[in-house]
Write an enzyme that holds these catalytic residues in place. Structure first.
Site, PDB file in Angstrom:
ATOM      1  CG  ASP A 123      -1.768   1.200   1.338  1.00  0.00           C
ATOM      2  OD1 ASP A 123      -2.383   1.553   0.329  1.00  0.00           O
ATOM      3  OD2 ASP A 123      -1.817   1.807   2.427  1.00  0.00           O
TER       4      ASP A 123
ATOM      5  CG  ASP B  16      -2.753   1.570   7.000  1.00  0.00           C
ATOM      6  OD1 ASP B  16      -3.575   0.656   6.849  1.00  0.00           O
ATOM      7  OD2 ASP B  16      -2.968   2.747   6.650  1.00  0.00           O
TER       8      ASP B  16
ATOM      9  CG  ASP C  13      -4.550  -1.409   3.277  1.00  0.00           C
ATOM     10  OD1 ASP C  13      -5.230  -0.977   2.333  1.00  0.00           O
ATOM     11  OD2 ASP C  13      -3.578  -0.790   3.745  1.00  0.00           O
TER      12      ASP C  13
END
Length: 631
Positions: free
Chosen positions: A316, A523, A527
């Site tokens: 990410d 994180d 997600d």
């Protein structure tokens, strides 16, 4: 050293003395059998008892059963000396195993020391010492120097340094002050802190970490499951083969019973699967301990094994590769405006906004070092233009009012609306354009900054053979590609919603080679779906994120992506040790089994084939604990 280990050393010492004494008087004094019997009982009186107890519980074919039958058989054919030696050396091997397990547990035990014993809670104006799980959200606790922080909360008074080594693996203390969050499990080093509790103990960081570590051993790697299945089939099979070895040659060929019973007993001794059953789980346990000591928490040895096979790592962007904090990365003034003057005008325009971009502009102005301050009284009025920006009526510096200045600050749409031509900025990030009644004043580029640790982390992943480095982001494609190009990533996909990220990961999973794994690094907050879909979900910054601990398979306890490289190296070292032990143990055992069956090796060779191999495999397994970051 534990009391149990000390007691065993005494037993083995007595056994060894009696064995040497028996050998010394053997053939000279008829009482040598008494010394051999004393040696046998001192070393292994508990082994036959364990075998009987396990048989009653339905567990027949284990190492206790094999050692009992083998040594009793050797005694039955008159090989008392060798039966005693087998039991003595078998127990020496068990002592090594016990020591190795305790050493492996030590790193886990050190992590368990983060569990707080009490909390100093303030009730009715008085300080009261209670169990941490008795403190409610909103109550205030006192954390004195040298004490563990018992609960998560926010500091309302005081400042201090915190030792977070047990949580993050980092030895450098963390400075904290009023208004900042504090997590349980860290140690207060200096100042007195008053903390308002934000989570119950069962929901705190320390409780979740302890639960994660305690449950890690229940998730076994493929190699561990293989050994469990192997031992279940292997042990009964060798008992049948030993029985056949003892009965068939004497019955069919008329050979001496004592010779073949002796060979069968030696066969049973060497056939014990101790080296595999002990060393393989011990290796994984050591790997998990080494990882936790370096601030990497893995939810099971299956994830440790998967880390060692990483071929594709998907990141990410925001909060993982980048800091999630906006900073001014470019300033270009027109009409002879300096950088400082343009930042000052922008800071006035963003003075009443709490948006991260506004905060970054004000921070950049303050860091210019001009000594000037924003005077809020100069801002006469602010009009927000939805989706465009703001129009600010700014008085002159003397506050006379007759020189009021209309300042426009916002995106390109705002400039077009005012009929102002601007210079296009090519830099990646958000562009703020400034203008007044006379025209264009300049532009400021604000972008999320790359973490300092990221370039080294990506270089380390390449060195470890990770072929594909991919980034997924919800930001614009152009912004994502600019970051990806700067970092040298293989692929970048931008403008993705959480569901789109899952689809991209599924596509990448189909494309990866057989036997390789895909890891997703996020994180742990937004997600969760894609963390769960990857072969290995890796969450960053788990020290302050409940979602990270819940959703991920591997939790990096600080914000350093380079820890992923350490995780891969620990995993590969551990799996390498496991493979070495499997090949070595099976190879040596098969060789010695053949030699024993053919009468080319005695029970002493059988002792080495069992105890010697076990000790060597255990010592090899302990190496999994010895990883140091960067090695």
């Amino acid at each position: 050293m534990t009391k149990k280990q000390k007691k065993m050393i005494v037993r083995l010492g007595v056994s060894a003395v009696c064995l040497v004494g028996g050998i010394a008087v053997q053939g000279i004094h008829p009482g040598d059998w008494v010394l051999f019997l004393a040696s046998y009982l001192a070393a292994g009186y508990d082994i036959p008892l364990k075998a009987l107890r396990n048989i009653r519980n339905g567990q027949v074919f284990d190492e206790n059963f094999l050692m009992t039958v083998a040594t009793f058989g050797a005694i039955g054919v008159g090989e008392l000396e060798e039966a005693v030696a087998v039991m003595l050396f078998y127990q020496v091997g068990e002592l090594f195993n016990d020591y190795a397990v305790n050493r492996s547990r030590k790193s886990i035990t050190n992590l368990m020391d983060i569990n707080p014993d009490y909390a100093n809670v303030i009730r009715e104006g008085k300080e009261e010492q209670v169990e941490p799980d008795e403190v409610d959200i909103g109550e205030r606790i006192i954390v004195k120097p040298g004490e563990k922080v018992p609960l998560d909360g926010i500091i309302v008074r005081g400042s201090s340094s915190l030792d977070t080594k047990a949580l993050t693996g980092e030895s450098v203390p963390v400075e904290v002050t009023e208004g900042e969050s504090i997590v349980s499990g860290s140690i207060n080093l200096s100042g007195l802190l008053e903390v308002e509790v934000t989570k119950l103990f069962d929901d705190s960081t320390v409780a979740k970490i302890l639960e994660l570590v305690e449950n890690a051993s229940s998730r076994k790697a493929k190699a561990e499951n293989f050994i469990t299945r192997f031992a279940r089939v292997y042990t009964p099979a060798v008992v049948v083969l030993a029985l056949a070895l003892a009965l068939i040659p004497p019955a069919l060929l008329g050979q001496p019973w004592s010779v073949w019973v002796y060979r069968a007993c030696s066969f049973l001794v060497v056939s014990c699967p101790c080296a595999l059953v002990i060393s393989v789980p011990l290796s994984f346990f050591g790997g998990l301990g080494a990882a936790s000591r370096n601030g990497i928490l893995m939810k099971g040895s299956n994830y440790l094994e998967a880390m060692g096979n990483l071929d594709t790592v998907v990141f990410d962007k925001t909060g993982t590769l980048t800091t999630g904090r906006f900073q001014v990365t470019g300033v270009r003034g027109e009409r002879n405006l300096s950088r400082g003057e343009l930042l000052e005008l922008a800071a006035y325009g963003e003075y009443r906004s709490n948006h991260p971009i506004a905060l970054s502009v004000r921070e950049a102005f303050e860091n210019e070092g001009t000594g000037r301050r924003i005077d809020g009284d100069r801002i006469l009025s602010v009009e927000e233009i939805a989706g465009h920006g703001m129009c600010v009526n700014l008085a002159d510096a003397e506050g006379a009012g007759e020189k009021d200045r209309i300042l426009y600050i916002g995106n390109e749409k705002l400039m077009n609306r005012q009929g102002i031509r601007v210079f296009q900025e090519d830099g990646a990030g958000t562009v703020l354009y400034l203008a007044d009644e006379k025209g264009f004043l300049g532009s400021i580029v604000i972008a999320d900054t790359v973490r300092r640790d990221v370039p080294d982390a990506l270089k380390g992943l390449r060195e470890e053979g990770v072929r594909n480095l991919v980034m997924l982001t919800g930001d614009k494609e152009a912004v994502g590609k600019a970051v990806g190009q700067k970092l040298g990533l293989d692929k970048v996909f931008g403008g993705l919603l959480p569901g789109d990220k899952v689809h991209k990961v599924e596509e990448l999973l189909k494309a990866k080679p057989e036997g390789k794994t895909l890891g997703f690094v996020g994180d742990g907050i937004n997600d969760a779906p894609v963390l769960a879909r990857a072969d290995v979900g890796i969450a960053m910054g788990g020290i302050g994120s409940d979602a990270a601990v819940e959703a991920a398979d591997v939790v990096i306890m600080n914000d350093e992506p380079s820890k992923i490289v350490d995780g891969i190296r620990i995993a590969r070292k551990t799996v390498g040790i496991v493979r070495q032990n499997i090949v070595f143990a099976i190879g040596v055992k098969v060789l010695v089994l053949i030699l024993v069956a053919c009468g080319m090796a005695s029970m002493w060779a059988a002792v080495f084939g069992d105890v010697g191999v076990s000790v060597l495999a255990i010592l090899n397994a302990v190496r999994a604990l010895s990883y140091k970051a960067g090695k």
